[in-house]
Design an enzyme around this catalytic site. Sequence first.
Site, PDB file in Angstrom:
ATOM      1  N   GLU A  40      -5.224   7.246   7.209  1.00  0.00           N
ATOM      2  CA  GLU A  40      -4.196   8.284   7.273  1.00  0.00           C
ATOM      3  C   GLU A  40      -4.794   9.577   6.734  1.00  0.00           C
ATOM      4  OE1 GLU A  40       0.075   8.838   8.214  1.00  0.00           O
ATOM      5  OE2 GLU A  40      -1.357   7.219   8.552  1.00  0.00           O
ATOM      6  N   PHE A  86      -7.393   2.389   5.684  1.00  0.00           N
ATOM      7  CA  PHE A  86      -6.573   1.206   5.392  1.00  0.00           C
ATOM      8  C   PHE A  86      -6.889  -0.003   6.271  1.00  0.00           C
ATOM      9  CE2 PHE A  86      -3.793   4.027   8.011  1.00  0.00           C
ATOM     10  CZ  PHE A  86      -3.735   3.255   9.167  1.00  0.00           C
ATOM     11  N   ARG A 144      -2.121   9.612  11.413  1.00  0.00           N
ATOM     12  CA  ARG A 144      -2.992   8.456  11.566  1.00  0.00           C
ATOM     13  C   ARG A 144      -4.229   8.831  12.380  1.00  0.00           C
ATOM     14  NH1 ARG A 144      -0.592   2.529  12.793  1.00  0.00           N
ATOM     15  NH2 ARG A 144      -2.518   1.307  12.830  1.00  0.00           N
ATOM     16  N   ARG A 168       4.192  -3.475  17.799  1.00  0.00           N
ATOM     17  CA  ARG A 168       4.967  -3.273  16.567  1.00  0.00           C
ATOM     18  C   ARG A 168       5.244  -4.662  16.012  1.00  0.00           C
ATOM     19  NH1 ARG A 168       7.131   1.213  14.543  1.00  0.00           N
ATOM     20  NH2 ARG A 168       6.892   2.372  16.504  1.00  0.00           N
ATOM     21  N   GLU A 185       0.846  -1.188   0.000  1.00  0.00           N
ATOM     22  CA  GLU A 185       0.000   0.000   0.000  1.00  0.00           C
ATOM     23  C   GLU A 185       0.883   1.240   0.000  1.00  0.00           C
ATOM     24  OE1 GLU A 185      -2.838   0.046   3.208  1.00  0.00           O
ATOM     25  OE2 GLU A 185      -3.286  -2.083   2.979  1.00  0.00           O
ATOM     26  N   LYS A 229       7.259  -1.196   6.781  1.00  0.00           N
ATOM     27  CA  LYS A 229       7.295   0.036   5.994  1.00  0.00           C
ATOM     28  C   LYS A 229       8.640   0.107   5.291  1.00  0.00           C
ATOM     29  CE  LYS A 229       8.309   2.487  10.318  1.00  0.00           C
ATOM     30  NZ  LYS A 229       7.887   3.540  11.246  1.00  0.00           N
ATOM     31  N   LYS A 237       2.467   4.433   1.286  1.00  0.00           N
ATOM     32  CA  LYS A 237       2.688   4.970   2.638  1.00  0.00           C
ATOM     33  C   LYS A 237       2.546   6.487   2.560  1.00  0.00           C
ATOM     34  CE  LYS A 237       5.726   5.007   6.627  1.00  0.00           C
ATOM     35  NZ  LYS A 237       5.226   6.324   7.027  1.00  0.00           N
TER      36      LYS A 237
END
Length: 573
Positions: free
Chosen positions: A299, A340, A255, A432, A248, A438, A250
């Site tokens: 986002e 997203f 956010r 995380r 996707e 990313k 970035k």
Amino acid sequence: MLWRDVCEIFNKIEKTTKRLEKRDYFIKLIDMVKEKGKPEDLKKICYMAIGRVYPEYDERELGIGEKLLINAVTSIGIKKDELLEKIKETGDIGLAIEQLKSKIKQASLFFQPLTVDEVYETLKRVGEIEGEGSQKKKLRLISSLFLRASPIECRYLARLILEDMRIGMNVPTILDALSVYFNVPKEKLEKIYAITNDIGLLAEKLLMGDLESEELKLKLFRPIKPMLAQLTPSIEEALLEMGRAQFETKYDGARVQIHKDGNKVKIYSRRLEDVTNALPEIVEAVKNINVDKLIVEGECVAIDKQTGKPRPFQDILRRFRRKYDIGKMMKEINLRVYLFDILYKDGVSFIDEEFEKRRKVLEEIVGYENDWRTERKRIEKELKSDKIIDISYKLVTNDAKEAREFYNWSLSIGHEGVMIKNLKAPYTPGSRVRTMYKFKPTLESLDVVITKAKRGMGKRKDWYGSFEICVRDEEGNLYPIGHVGTGLTEADLEFLKEEIDKIIIRDLGEEVEVEPKIVIEVAYEEIQKSDKYPCGYALRFPRVVRFRFDKGVNEINTIEDVERIYEIQRGRK
């Protein structure tokens, strides 16, 4: 449950620097509550241990500054000039009050001892007082507590009122203590906590034996901690690990987590702050989504309608922080939200569902896929549109060459890079994860917090000239990784002077030590191994990129992040 007993344990927690000892002392607190108190006491103690009266997701604050606190204390017989001198000497108003209270006639001996419930409920009342004469009412309530408190109780009472306990206790350590005491896997508790953002409620339900309570489930208008991505050194490495994955775009945005129940809409930042009032056009657009109950993530990007490309990140923050003339700001800065992920729809939680299914549900709601492979022409045509709600651009592939083309295209339209997502992964709030990466064209910048400010010289003599910056470990302890002074305009320096002067802990002469509240993003030439700092690393030629008002100290980068970037950097040399 007596406040004095809790303060004695807090004192032991404060004296040790060892995390396991802090955990074990907190376990003693849990045991004390089980023997002498009630589950609700444990709930309140958990809040108090981390310097709060309200749950973490609740934005309400006591709103008591040091000035009002000093007035409250001087009304019980402590002299103001002595208190100010003692604060300067100790650097801690709690210790200062404790030491001075021990020297005056102990009036507290003639009162019933304070209970946890009394302290908590009184401070809650303080936080709820508004309107004419509110300061006097708050002063009376706070003074009544200090009048009855023993010296050690005064120390922690003062710190609690200022919402800074200084005992080194944090949510991960409390979760560890709860896990050990109740024999429940910590991973399970971490997930529940990430969903509720209420450590007190979780502890209370554990003591009640009600871990399956509906109150601990996903709930509208109680924001959950977002799932976070890790950095990957290359597209190829991510594909090697995941196989077929969804790429996707970035976005360089902020956010948001959006909650909807009919016409009621709330928008939360990544710090879980309510930013609804600043974003009225997004609220109206969400109301038009043909779903009754909904929690989605996206986002928020500031869009230049002339080019269709994103505007600077600071423009988004200007919108988020705006409290007045919002209509005027809406005309100046146009926003678009790229959705997203979906977490909840009409009574059904999607947290444990695979990402592939979550994405499909989201696409059904929006009405299209935004598949780069098949819809690229339409996507490019709509870049300059008035669209407010969109869905992230995607490419599902296991072909590194095709993924690289999508990555380059994302850069060409002004965005940061790509996200790479495992199609089979559930949503893991507050973590995380290694199921979402990313990838950006340069070494990742770092989010750090300012802990010291050095007074400037020459052209900067009226401001602070350089700043000690820190990363954190997994327990929340802060570690210096360098000093930064470049990348700041005069307006930035003026702003920092004003903000830092409000949060000084101790004046050290040439520099001041400050509360870790100002988060900045820094770029650097490279990360170096260094014996100068306890974390073992230092930033070479750091420079300030931007302020991160959307992040708190708990969201800055960790030593583990620094180590990972260092290894990636070595691999590129």
